[in-house]
Design an enzyme around this catalytic site. Structure first.
Site, PDB file in Angstrom:
ATOM      1  N   GLN A 126       0.864  -1.176   0.000  1.00  0.00           N
ATOM      2  CA  GLN A 126       0.000   0.000   0.000  1.00  0.00           C
ATOM      3  C   GLN A 126       0.903   1.230   0.000  1.00  0.00           C
ATOM      4  O   GLN A 126       1.430   1.627   1.038  1.00  0.00           O
ATOM      5  CB  GLN A 126      -0.917  -0.015   1.221  1.00  0.00           C
ATOM      6  CG  GLN A 126      -1.724  -1.303   1.379  1.00  0.00           C
ATOM      7  CD  GLN A 126      -2.804  -1.445   0.324  1.00  0.00           C
ATOM      8  OE1 GLN A 126      -3.727  -0.634   0.247  1.00  0.00           O
ATOM      9  NE2 GLN A 126      -2.693  -2.481  -0.499  1.00  0.00           N
ATOM     10  N   GLY A 137     -11.785   2.781   3.790  1.00  0.00           N
ATOM     11  CA  GLY A 137     -10.800   1.915   3.161  1.00  0.00           C
ATOM     12  C   GLY A 137      -9.878   2.646   2.200  1.00  0.00           C
ATOM     13  O   GLY A 137     -10.035   3.842   1.916  1.00  0.00           O
ATOM     14  N   HIS A 138      -8.929   1.891   1.663  1.00  0.00           N
ATOM     15  CA  HIS A 138      -7.919   2.486   0.788  1.00  0.00           C
ATOM     16  C   HIS A 138      -8.528   2.952  -0.540  1.00  0.00           C
ATOM     17  O   HIS A 138      -9.490   2.398  -1.038  1.00  0.00           O
ATOM     18  CB  HIS A 138      -6.758   1.518   0.554  1.00  0.00           C
ATOM     19  CG  HIS A 138      -7.133   0.219  -0.096  1.00  0.00           C
ATOM     20  ND1 HIS A 138      -6.260  -0.825  -0.217  1.00  0.00           N
ATOM     21  CD2 HIS A 138      -8.285  -0.221  -0.667  1.00  0.00           C
ATOM     22  CE1 HIS A 138      -6.841  -1.835  -0.833  1.00  0.00           C
ATOM     23  NE2 HIS A 138      -8.073  -1.484  -1.112  1.00  0.00           N
ATOM     24  N   ASN A 139      -7.934   4.021  -1.062  1.00  0.00           N
ATOM     25  CA  ASN A 139      -8.306   4.606  -2.361  1.00  0.00           C
ATOM     26  C   ASN A 139      -9.684   5.263  -2.372  1.00  0.00           C
ATOM     27  O   ASN A 139     -10.177   5.643  -3.439  1.00  0.00           O
ATOM     28  CB  ASN A 139      -8.265   3.567  -3.490  1.00  0.00           C
ATOM     29  CG  ASN A 139      -6.947   2.843  -3.597  1.00  0.00           C
ATOM     30  OD1 ASN A 139      -5.908   3.412  -3.304  1.00  0.00           O
ATOM     31  ND2 ASN A 139      -6.993   1.585  -4.002  1.00  0.00           N
ATOM     32  N   SER A 162     -11.791   2.001  -2.709  1.00  0.00           N
ATOM     33  CA  SER A 162     -11.949   2.510  -4.074  1.00  0.00           C
ATOM     34  C   SER A 162     -13.347   3.005  -4.402  1.00  0.00           C
ATOM     35  O   SER A 162     -13.688   3.155  -5.572  1.00  0.00           O
ATOM     36  CB  SER A 162     -11.528   1.439  -5.096  1.00  0.00           C
ATOM     37  OG  SER A 162     -10.182   1.067  -4.903  1.00  0.00           O
TER      38      SER A 162
END
EC number: 2.3.1.191
Length: 360
Positions: free
Chosen positions: A214, A255-257, A275
């Site tokens: 990440q 969460g990520h993105n 995402s």
């Protein structure tokens, strides 16, 4: 009512001063010099308190209040008891909040009150960190290499600011928070226990579940507020972004993105998978879960405890599991209720079967 031991108020104000500050009209000028020392709800207020009324649900509390003054709209002005000074306001609660912000300005930021302004002797600050004037670092906080912190910012007790993090001016980083791989704008408020910039949940889910590096960041724009215990994962390839003016409640997982637009409101315990994108002015009720790669359009609203697996067009209201337009959701719930009621009526009309025969 407000606790003066935790939130010492400013000196008392006259009703004339309050009327000027809140842009309200003091209906009876003979009350102009009456002094107000604090705020309270209608049922707890005394002669030195200011309260407000704008909901008929609290009519009994208004009728029996001992408040010294009440902010009220012209529509409900006649309901105020004769012993209570009337401050007429177009939006009573907004006027009440305006005075509350004046009276209890310390309550607007997550200060712990631990230590004095400046750098605590037990704080650990790396020699390459750059702190502007008037930065406060409370006891046992740790500031890593190449960190930059703007003037007026407070780093709470026990917080950890990892290498390379940039924090703007007039921010409050709550006690016990942990920031890494993050760029923080101005006037950002983080309540205690926030965790920003840790790994996103990225794996190749096969066999032993191979971890995906990440390598993105978290970017939090100006005027964002994060509730206690909120976690925001850094991006995998692109950044996780929280837009200007967005307000996020306690224990929210992002969460990520993820990209969150400007001036969104996210209530407690929501979970936003990786995402996904929220447009501007999106509102999520408590405990909403949203699937990855979903797009929520500008101004959309999602009811509490909903599960969202599909994108939502701008301006629409959705709810349920799985979420769909609220009118559809309500019709379906009504149909299920009618079906259940019909089924229950038929069951009640049947003769008893013999499954319990012989039991004492």
């Amino acid at each position: 009512m407000a606790s003066t031991s935790f939130f010492p108020p400013r000196p008392s104000s006259t009703l004339a001063e309050i009327a000027s500050l809140t842009k309200a009209t003091l209906v009876d000028a003979s009350y102009a010099e009456h002094r107000i020392t604090g705020l309270a709800s209608l049922d707890e207020a005394g002669p030195m308190h200011l309260s407000f009324f704008e909901n008929l649900r609290y009519s009994d509390e208004l009728a029996n209040t001992r408040a010294g003054a009440c902010l009220v709209s012209e529509r409900f002005e006649g309901r105020v008891p004769s012993h209570v000074a009337v401050l007429r306001a177009r939006r009573p609660f907004h006027a009440f909040v305006a005075y509350a912000r004046h009276l209890y300005s310390d309550a607007l930021r997550p200060h712990t009150g631990i230590g004095a302004p400046g750098i605590a002797p037990t704080a650990v600050i790396h020699e390459t960190a750059k702190l502007e004037d008037e930065v406060t670092v409370e006891p046992l906080a740790v500031i890593g290499p190449d960190v930059e912190i703007g003037s007026g910012t407070v780093i709470g007790a026990g917080a950890v600011i990892a290498a390379g993090v940039k924090i703007g001016r007039d921010c409050d980083i709550g006690a016990g928070s942990h920031l890494q791989h993050a760029l923080i704008g101005n006037n950002v408020l983080m309540h205690p226990g926030c965790h920003i910039g840790q790994d996103g949940f990225g794996f190749i889910f096969a066999g032993q579940h191979t971890k995906v590096p990440q390598t993105g960041r978290v970017i939090i724009q100006h005027d964002v507020e994060l509730g206690a215990g909120t976690t925001i994962d850094r991006g995998s390839l692109r950044d996780t972004v929280i837009g200007e003016g967005t307000k996020i409640d306690n224990q929210v997982q992002i969460g990520h993105n993820v990209t969150i637009g400007r001036h969104c409101v996210i209530a407690a315990k929501c979970g936003l998978a990786g995402s996904l994108t929220l447009g501007d002015n999106v509102a999520l009720g408590a405990m909403v879960g949203i699937n990855n790669h979903v797009m929520i359009g500008d101004g959309a609203q999602v009811a509490a405890m909903s599960g969202v697996k599909d994108s939502i067009p701008a301006g629409e209201r959705w709810g349920g599991i799985f979420a769909r337009p609220t009118r559809t959701w309500f019709r379906e719930m009504l149909a299920v209720r009618r079906l259940a009621e019909g089924s229950g009526a038929e069951t009640a009309a049947r003769p008893d079967d013999d499954r319990d025969e012989g039991r004492g």
